[in-house]
Scaffold this active site. Structure first.
Site, PDB file in Angstrom:
ATOM      1  N   HIS A 130      77.387  14.998  51.273  1.00  0.00           N
ATOM      2  CA  HIS A 130      77.486  16.258  52.014  1.00  0.00           C
ATOM      3  C   HIS A 130      76.113  16.768  52.398  1.00  0.00           C
ATOM      4  O   HIS A 130      75.939  17.950  52.681  1.00  0.00           O
ATOM      5  CB  HIS A 130      78.255  17.282  51.179  1.00  0.00           C
ATOM      6  CG  HIS A 130      79.651  16.815  50.917  1.00  0.00           C
ATOM      7  ND1 HIS A 130      80.692  17.074  51.789  1.00  0.00           N
ATOM      8  CD2 HIS A 130      80.155  16.042  49.938  1.00  0.00           C
ATOM      9  CE1 HIS A 130      81.792  16.496  51.321  1.00  0.00           C
ATOM     10  NE2 HIS A 130      81.497  15.858  50.204  1.00  0.00           N
ATOM     11  N   GLU A 173      48.193  18.274  32.282  1.00  0.00           N
ATOM     12  CA  GLU A 173      49.440  19.059  32.261  1.00  0.00           C
ATOM     13  C   GLU A 173      50.005  19.135  30.847  1.00  0.00           C
ATOM     14  O   GLU A 173      50.368  20.198  30.347  1.00  0.00           O
ATOM     15  CB  GLU A 173      50.496  18.405  33.170  1.00  0.00           C
ATOM     16  CG  GLU A 173      50.215  18.467  34.651  1.00  0.00           C
ATOM     17  CD  GLU A 173      49.415  17.280  35.150  1.00  0.00           C
ATOM     18  OE1 GLU A 173      48.701  16.624  34.341  1.00  0.00           O
ATOM     19  OE2 GLU A 173      49.488  17.002  36.361  1.00  0.00           O
ATOM     20  N   GLY A 191      52.990   3.554  31.030  1.00  0.00           N
ATOM     21  CA  GLY A 191      53.734   4.810  30.912  1.00  0.00           C
ATOM     22  C   GLY A 191      55.134   4.716  31.504  1.00  0.00           C
ATOM     23  O   GLY A 191      56.125   5.141  30.901  1.00  0.00           O
ATOM     24  N   ARG A 192      55.247   4.133  32.689  1.00  0.00           N
ATOM     25  CA  ARG A 192      56.551   4.081  33.364  1.00  0.00           C
ATOM     26  C   ARG A 192      57.458   2.999  32.793  1.00  0.00           C
ATOM     27  O   ARG A 192      58.574   2.807  33.269  1.00  0.00           O
ATOM     28  CB  ARG A 192      56.344   3.913  34.870  1.00  0.00           C
ATOM     29  CG  ARG A 192      55.455   2.742  35.248  1.00  0.00           C
ATOM     30  CD  ARG A 192      55.010   2.820  36.701  1.00  0.00           C
ATOM     31  NE  ARG A 192      54.072   1.747  37.054  1.00  0.00           N
ATOM     32  CZ  ARG A 192      52.758   1.808  36.879  1.00  0.00           C
ATOM     33  NH1 ARG A 192      52.218   2.883  36.332  1.00  0.00           N
ATOM     34  NH2 ARG A 192      51.985   0.808  37.245  1.00  0.00           N
ATOM     35  N   LYS A 197      43.266  13.837  39.984  1.00  0.00           N
ATOM     36  CA  LYS A 197      43.007  14.445  38.668  1.00  0.00           C
ATOM     37  C   LYS A 197      41.555  14.929  38.595  1.00  0.00           C
ATOM     38  O   LYS A 197      41.274  16.033  38.146  1.00  0.00           O
ATOM     39  CB  LYS A 197      43.239  13.428  37.548  1.00  0.00           C
ATOM     40  CG  LYS A 197      44.686  13.020  37.348  1.00  0.00           C
ATOM     41  CD  LYS A 197      44.785  12.075  36.160  1.00  0.00           C
ATOM     42  CE  LYS A 197      46.143  11.430  36.055  1.00  0.00           C
ATOM     43  NZ  LYS A 197      46.239  10.442  34.991  1.00  0.00           N
ATOM     44  N   LYS A 253      50.801   9.153  26.322  1.00  0.00           N
ATOM     45  CA  LYS A 253      50.159   7.902  25.913  1.00  0.00           C
ATOM     46  C   LYS A 253      48.674   8.142  25.643  1.00  0.00           C
ATOM     47  O   LYS A 253      48.149   7.768  24.606  1.00  0.00           O
ATOM     48  CB  LYS A 253      50.347   6.860  27.023  1.00  0.00           C
ATOM     49  CG  LYS A 253      49.730   5.528  26.705  1.00  0.00           C
ATOM     50  CD  LYS A 253      50.059   4.506  27.774  1.00  0.00           C
ATOM     51  CE  LYS A 253      49.175   3.290  27.610  1.00  0.00           C
ATOM     52  NZ  LYS A 253      49.429   2.262  28.615  1.00  0.00           N
ATOM     53  N   GLU A 264      54.836   3.900  41.644  1.00  0.00           N
ATOM     54  CA  GLU A 264      53.568   3.828  40.917  1.00  0.00           C
ATOM     55  C   GLU A 264      53.204   2.364  40.639  1.00  0.00           C
ATOM     56  O   GLU A 264      52.043   1.998  40.558  1.00  0.00           O
ATOM     57  CB  GLU A 264      53.627   4.640  39.613  1.00  0.00           C
ATOM     58  CG  GLU A 264      52.258   5.100  39.148  1.00  0.00           C
ATOM     59  CD  GLU A 264      52.290   6.075  37.980  1.00  0.00           C
ATOM     60  OE1 GLU A 264      52.630   5.652  36.867  1.00  0.00           O
ATOM     61  OE2 GLU A 264      51.964   7.263  38.168  1.00  0.00           O
TER      62      GLU A 264
HETATM   63  O1  LIG Z   1      51.504   9.594  28.921  1.00  0.00           O
HETATM   64  P1  LIG Z   1      50.282  10.137  29.600  1.00  0.00           P
HETATM   65  O2  LIG Z   1      49.040   9.448  29.159  1.00  0.00           O
HETATM   66  O3  LIG Z   1      50.195  11.630  29.392  1.00  0.00           O
HETATM   67  O4  LIG Z   1      50.389   9.870  31.141  1.00  0.00           O
HETATM   68  C1  LIG Z   1      51.439  10.406  31.906  1.00  0.00           C
HETATM   69  C2  LIG Z   1      51.559   9.749  33.244  1.00  0.00           C
HETATM   70  O5  LIG Z   1      50.339   9.872  33.956  1.00  0.00           O
HETATM   71  C3  LIG Z   1      50.072   8.664  34.663  1.00  0.00           C
HETATM   72  O6  LIG Z   1      49.070   7.998  33.997  1.00  0.00           O
HETATM   73  C4  LIG Z   1      49.602   8.891  36.054  1.00  0.00           C
HETATM   74  O7  LIG Z   1      49.998  10.089  36.600  1.00  0.00           O
HETATM   75  C5  LIG Z   1      51.377   7.898  34.582  1.00  0.00           C
HETATM   76  O8  LIG Z   1      51.209   6.552  34.757  1.00  0.00           O
HETATM   77  C6  LIG Z   1      51.841   8.272  33.239  1.00  0.00           C
HETATM   78  O9  LIG Z   1      53.185   7.958  33.061  1.00  0.00           O
END
Ligand SMILES: O=P(O)(O)OC[C@H]1O[C@](O)(CO)[C@@H](O)[C@@H]1O
Length: 539
Positions: free
Chosen positions: A385, A214, A268-269, A505, A208, A354
């Site tokens: 199990h 990452e 995002g979620r 972060k 987003k 979250e």
């Molecule tokens: O889509 P982005 O901006 O890379 O964010 C990834 C994820 O990081 C967060 O902002 C927080 O870890 C989540 O809410 C989101 O889904």
């Protein structure tokens, strides 16, 4: 929204009274009192049958919980969300994931602008793109069909697409294989790259913000890998983006025409049905994706219009609040009896934790009650199990959601009865257990009796779904989205921000620079020693 303290509200106190008057009533007693309880305490919508009879709930308890929802303004808050009010107050944003699945002729406005046409415009572009890939009109730089799709994204830009890819195994388009890279641990990317041929690979960079460490790290590494194999010019054909940050997409060197957008009113979620679902659409095609959106929308409509006492998301949300706040349950288990839903608990973990893992209310005042439960789980029968021992005989209260499907989930039809038998048996065993008398009647030695008694009285919901299809998947996800919303309204929190993830972060960026010897930020003695130890060993 009411300004009084939550626990002082008459409706909260009514529920508290239900708790205090509960006595030692067991689920079995509730069934004795009402022999038809198993059909009375049920509700149904969108192909999902919810049996909530095996809970510590009387009709009066439910009525009190519903009063609490009313007193907390659930109906008004729900209306505000659908009307595009900026209910995500800390970010001053509307919360309009429902617009992502609204039919074309619906009007849903953010600041006076109907967002539905934009949603359908992006959907249309996604469909055209997916058709081109499927029909071999969009080829790799060397003319090969793109058959390996790698989604690079994390959190909401990963969990939904991966969960949906697995859940839609039966609808997948032949020949397409998908891979998901989330972790900044290079092993995640390496494991995928080792399996694929660059000439056949399409990377989706899903983020987003398009700034997430990452995702950007993995995206750059993937880009280098592709360029090393096929040259710089190949990037255009082999990379597409999904983002709401057009500038950052362009800065990455991607053609803006190969980017699919979404908006700041999609969390995002809550984004698996936005352009973040591009991997899903590539896996199952646009018709099946549209079916999934129909399922989401059907549940939205149910949530908006059904009576609270018959409203599936409201019921699930209130039951969760009941155990969380009035019985001290710390966690809730999500147990899908479907191998293909293996990632559903992880998906719901982000959705719930979250959203509702918050410590202050909308006005910034500390919460006096616990919010968001800890969500965990694994598919049945695997979990049986492993951790079900604790569910049956442990000392902790863990309310469970058991999820099953009537239609067989594979061509091995004869195994389906066995799977479902386990599901129903578990819900029965959790609720009713096995007493010392029953064990004695079976001839169990006296010394073993205490060890073998299953006390039962362990609460669970059972969600029985017609079939695992894109439609029902959409409905199930929307069911939990709105259940999470319902809980957030009861607690009076902002379920749509996630400030708690920021600090880690920021610190990680600082520590990385320290690890590389570029800086020496002040740290506590533990962190400093760890950094020094790592640096010394690495050099
Ligand atoms: O889509 P982005 O901006 O890379 O964010 C990834 C994820 O990081 C967060 O902002 C927080 O870890 C989540 O809410 C989101 O889904």
């Amino acid at each position: 929204m009411c300004a009084a303290r939550l626990q002082d509200l008459p409706a909260w106190q009514q529920v508290q009274k239900q708790r205090e008057d509960w006595g030692d009533a067991k689920i079995a007693d509730l069934f004795d009192a009402d022999p038809e309880r198993g059909t009375h305490m049920t509700a149904e919508a969108c192909g999902i049958y919810l049996d909530y009879s095996k809970n510590w709930l009387r009709q009066e308890t439910l009525a009190a919980l519903i009063d609490l929802a009313r007193e907390r303004g659930l109906e008004a808050r729900r209306g505000a969300m659908f009307a595009g009010e900026h209910i995500n107050t800390t970010e001053d944003r509307a919360v309009l994931h429902c617009a992502l699945r609204a039919p074309k002729d619906t009007q849903i406005c953010d600041q006076g602008v109907n967002v539905v046409p934009e949603v359908h415009a992006v959907l249309q572009r996604m469909m055209i793109f997916c058709d081109k890939v499927h029909q071999g009109e969009w080829l790799g730089a060397t003319g090969k069909a793109l058959r390996q799709i790698v989604n690079i994204g994390i959190g909401g830009s990963y969990l939904g697409p991966e969960m949906a890819y697995r859940a839609t195994r039966q609808q997948r388009i032949a020949g397409i294989r998908e891979h998901f890279v989330a972790n900044v641990d290079g092993a995640a990317l390496a494991a995928v790259l080792a399996e694929i041929d660059p000439e056949e690979t399409l990377f989706i960079i899903a983020s987003k913000t398009f700034t997430t460490l990452e995702t950007m790290t993995n995206a750059h590494a993937a880009r280098r890998w592709l360029v090393a194999a096929l040259g710089e010019a190949a990037v255009e054909q082999h990379f597409v983006a999904v983002s709401s940050n057009d500038k950052a997409v362009a800065a990455f060197g991607m053609n803006p025409e190969h980017s699919f957008g979404f908006w700041d009113w999609v969390g995002g979620r809550y984004s698996m049905d936005s352009a973040i679902g591009l991997a899903t659409m590539l896996a199952i095609g646009s018709a099946a994706f549209t079916e999934m959106l129909r399922g989401f929308h059907a549940m939205d409509e149910h949530f908006r219009h059904a009576e609270l006492a018959q409203n599936l998301p409201v019921l699930l949300g209130l039951i969760s609040v009941w155990y969380n706040n009035f019985w001290g349950a710390q966690s809730q288990a999500i147990l899908p009896y479907a191998h293909d839903l293996a990632r559903f608990p992880a998906y719901l973990q982000q959705l719930q934790m979250e959203s509702n893992g918050k410590r202050v209310d909308l006005a910034g005042n500390p919460l006096a009650v616990d919010s968001g439960p800890i969500i965990w789980g694994e598919p049945g029968t695997d979990g049986q199990h492993s951790f079900y021992q604790l569910l049956h005989q442990g000392t902790r209260l863990v309310p469970c959601d058991l999820i099953g499907f009537i239609a067989p989930l594979s061509e091995y039809h004869d195994q389906h009865d066995l799977l479902m038998a386990n599901l129903f048996a578990q819900s029965e065993a959790l609720a009713f257990g096995r007493s010392a008398e029953e064990l004695r009647a079976l001839g169990v030695p006296e010394a073993q009796i205490p060890h073998r008694v299953s006390p039962g009285n362990r609460p669970s919901n059972l969600l029985l779904v017609d079939a695992l299809t894109p439609f029902s998947l959409g409905a199930l996800v929307a069911l939990y989205e709105h259940s999470v919303f319902t809980q957030g309204v009861i607690w009076g929190i902002d379920s749509f921000d996630q400030w708690g993830v920021e600090l880690g972060k920021v610190l990680a960026t600082r520590v990385e620079s320290d690890l590389q010897g570029k800086t020496k930020h002040p740290h506590d003695s533990s962190t400093r020693a760890l950094i020094e130890r790592y640096r010394a060993s690495r050099s």
